[in-house]
Design an enzyme around this catalytic site. Structure first.
Site, mmCIF file in Angstrom:
data_model
loop_
_atom_site.group_PDB
_atom_site.id
_atom_site.type_symbol
_atom_site.label_atom_id
_atom_site.label_comp_id
_atom_site.label_asym_id
_atom_site.label_seq_id
_atom_site.Cartn_x
_atom_site.Cartn_y
_atom_site.Cartn_z
ATOM 1 N N ASP A 138 2.018 -8.689 -1.682
ATOM 2 C CA ASP A 138 0.700 -8.048 -1.331
ATOM 3 C C ASP A 138 -0.362 -9.134 -2.024
ATOM 4 O OD1 ASP A 138 -0.282 -4.995 -0.649
ATOM 5 O OD2 ASP A 138 -2.037 -6.318 -1.142
ATOM 6 N N GLY B 3 0.774 -1.276 0.039
ATOM 7 C CA GLY B 3 0.020 -0.003 0.272
ATOM 8 C C GLY B 3 0.906 1.215 -0.115
ATOM 9 N N LYS B 4 0.091 2.218 0.231
ATOM 10 C CA LYS B 4 1.012 3.504 0.253
ATOM 11 C C LYS B 4 2.319 3.713 1.046
ATOM 12 C CE LYS B 4 -2.553 6.715 -1.472
ATOM 13 N NZ LYS B 4 -3.319 8.076 -0.883
ATOM 14 N N ILE B 5 2.007 3.228 2.363
ATOM 15 C CA ILE B 5 3.168 3.385 3.321
ATOM 16 C C ILE B 5 4.118 2.274 3.045
ATOM 17 C CG2 ILE B 5 1.970 1.810 5.047
ATOM 18 C CD1 ILE B 5 4.484 4.784 5.850
ATOM 19 N N ARG C 74 9.170 13.851 14.491
ATOM 20 C CA ARG C 74 8.252 14.891 14.653
ATOM 21 C C ARG C 74 8.568 15.940 15.607
ATOM 22 N NH1 ARG C 74 3.349 10.547 14.042
ATOM 23 N NH2 ARG C 74 3.340 10.674 11.455
ATOM 24 N N ARG D 90 -5.638 4.257 16.480
ATOM 25 C CA ARG D 90 -4.828 3.231 15.912
ATOM 26 C C ARG D 90 -5.257 2.010 16.425
ATOM 27 N NH1 ARG D 90 -1.537 7.633 16.425
ATOM 28 N NH2 ARG D 90 -0.067 8.128 14.691
ATOM 29 N N HIS E 254 3.639 4.069 20.865
ATOM 30 C CA HIS E 254 3.212 4.916 19.343
ATOM 31 C C HIS E 254 1.840 5.501 19.417
ATOM 32 C CE1 HIS E 254 3.778 6.087 15.213
ATOM 33 N NE2 HIS E 254 2.566 5.355 15.068
ATOM 34 N N VAL F 128 4.995 -2.501 11.337
ATOM 35 C CA VAL F 128 4.419 -1.139 10.665
ATOM 36 C C VAL F 128 3.190 -0.923 10.937
ATOM 37 C CG1 VAL F 128 4.463 0.522 8.716
ATOM 38 C CG2 VAL F 128 6.644 -0.925 9.229
#
Length: 306
Positions: A33, A10-12, A148, A88, A172, A118
């Site tokens: 995938d 996927g994107k990440i 961040r 999450r 997290h 992840v």
């Protein structure tokens, strides 16, 4: 020769894979995938990018988990993504079922591999995967929050981010805590500068949700940062990073972040160097994590029996 398997395109997953490969830390990669053709077509994209960059690297995109074999590192981003308004932890049951399935299938073909989690909720998914796979698993943890935090302080003080050091720890996400005893600016304690600690903490906790609300997901920040974890392991950099490593709490293996040396072996943790307040914050985070994790495990077990 470092072989890395990426579970989830996927994107990440795509961002992590690309960032890790262009860093020079990967010699061979397999991208898996379940979506038909997705990893294969992503492989073509990577080959086109590598052609113009002159990168020599073997890469395979596949829908067969059997192709993920003989890996040194397996990065797991497969699972449902967090959507606007979700925490999450809302993802626990659905993604835990995926981790159990992967935990039953991956170890036999990847003896001795290290597993980097992840998928969200990332620390709990690391704990679930390790519980069922019996394999050494780490979570990307609070390394993303750490960067961040550093970037925000640097922006507020109009300094290069290289002038800011320090770590975020705990679970997290919304329960992460800035470990203020580690934060230094130009080598000096943070209290010597005009830093609004509440503002920093608020930013670290809320900016992911804001990015998701506007862009649809956090991709480039986490993807690049997690690729650095892969690089630190693959190239034996012995870099201090705030990752979540397995620890025993009330006879259960859980994952909570603390500053940890990351090289070809993981550790030691540097949490004994923290001041009393930061150690208390980490202990409180472990207690909260354990209570929620145990409740979620009960819910998972009930769902699986139904």
């Amino acid at each position: 020769m470092v072989k890395v398997g990426f579970i989830g395109a996927g994107k990440i997953g795509q961002t992590i894979a690309y960032s890790a490969m262009v860093s020079g830390a990967v010699d061979e990669a397999v991208i898996y995938d379940i979506i038909p053709e997705l990893p294969e077509k992503y492989e073509h994209e990577l080959r086109h990018a590598f052609a113009t960059r002159g990168i020599k690297l073997e890469v395979l995109g596949t829908n067969s988990l059997d192709d993920v074999s003989g890996m040194d590192i397996v990065v797991i981003s497969a699972g449902k993504p967090r959507k606007p308004g979700m925490s999450r932890r809302d993802l626990f049951v659905d993604n835990a079922k995926i981790m159990i399935d992967l935990g039953n299938k991956l170890p036999a073909k990847n003896p001795g591999a290290i597993y980097l989690m992840v998928a969200n909720p990332v620390d709990m998914m690391a704990s679930v995967f390790m519980k069922y796979s019996k394999q050494f698993t780490i979570s990307a943890g609070d390394q993303v929050e750490t960067m961040r935090m550093r970037s925000f302080i640097a922006k507020k003080l109009k300094l290069p981010v290289s002038a800011v050091d320090g770590f975020v720890g705990g679970e997290h996400g919304e329960d992460a805590v800035v470990l203020w005893s580690t934060v230094k600016i130009k080598g000096q304690p943070v209290d010597k500068y005009n830093v609004n600690k509440d503002e920093v903490t608020d930013y670290v906790k809320k900016i992911p949700g804001e990015i998701i609300r506007v862009i649809g997901g956090t991709t480039w920040g986490p993807g690049t940062i997690i690729a650095d974890i892969i690089k630190a392991f693959a190239l034996n950099e012995n870099r201090v990073m705030s990752i979540a490593t397995p620890r025993e709490y009330e006879k259960e293996i859980i994952h909570v972040s603390a500053p940890t040396v990351v090289g070809s072996s993981i550790g030691p943790s540097l949490e004994t160097l923290l001041d009393e307040k930061d150690r208390w914050s980490l202990n409180a985070s472990m207690k909260d994590f354990y209570e929620v994790y145990k409740d979620n495990l009960k819910q998972l077990e009930q769902t699986m029996k139904a």
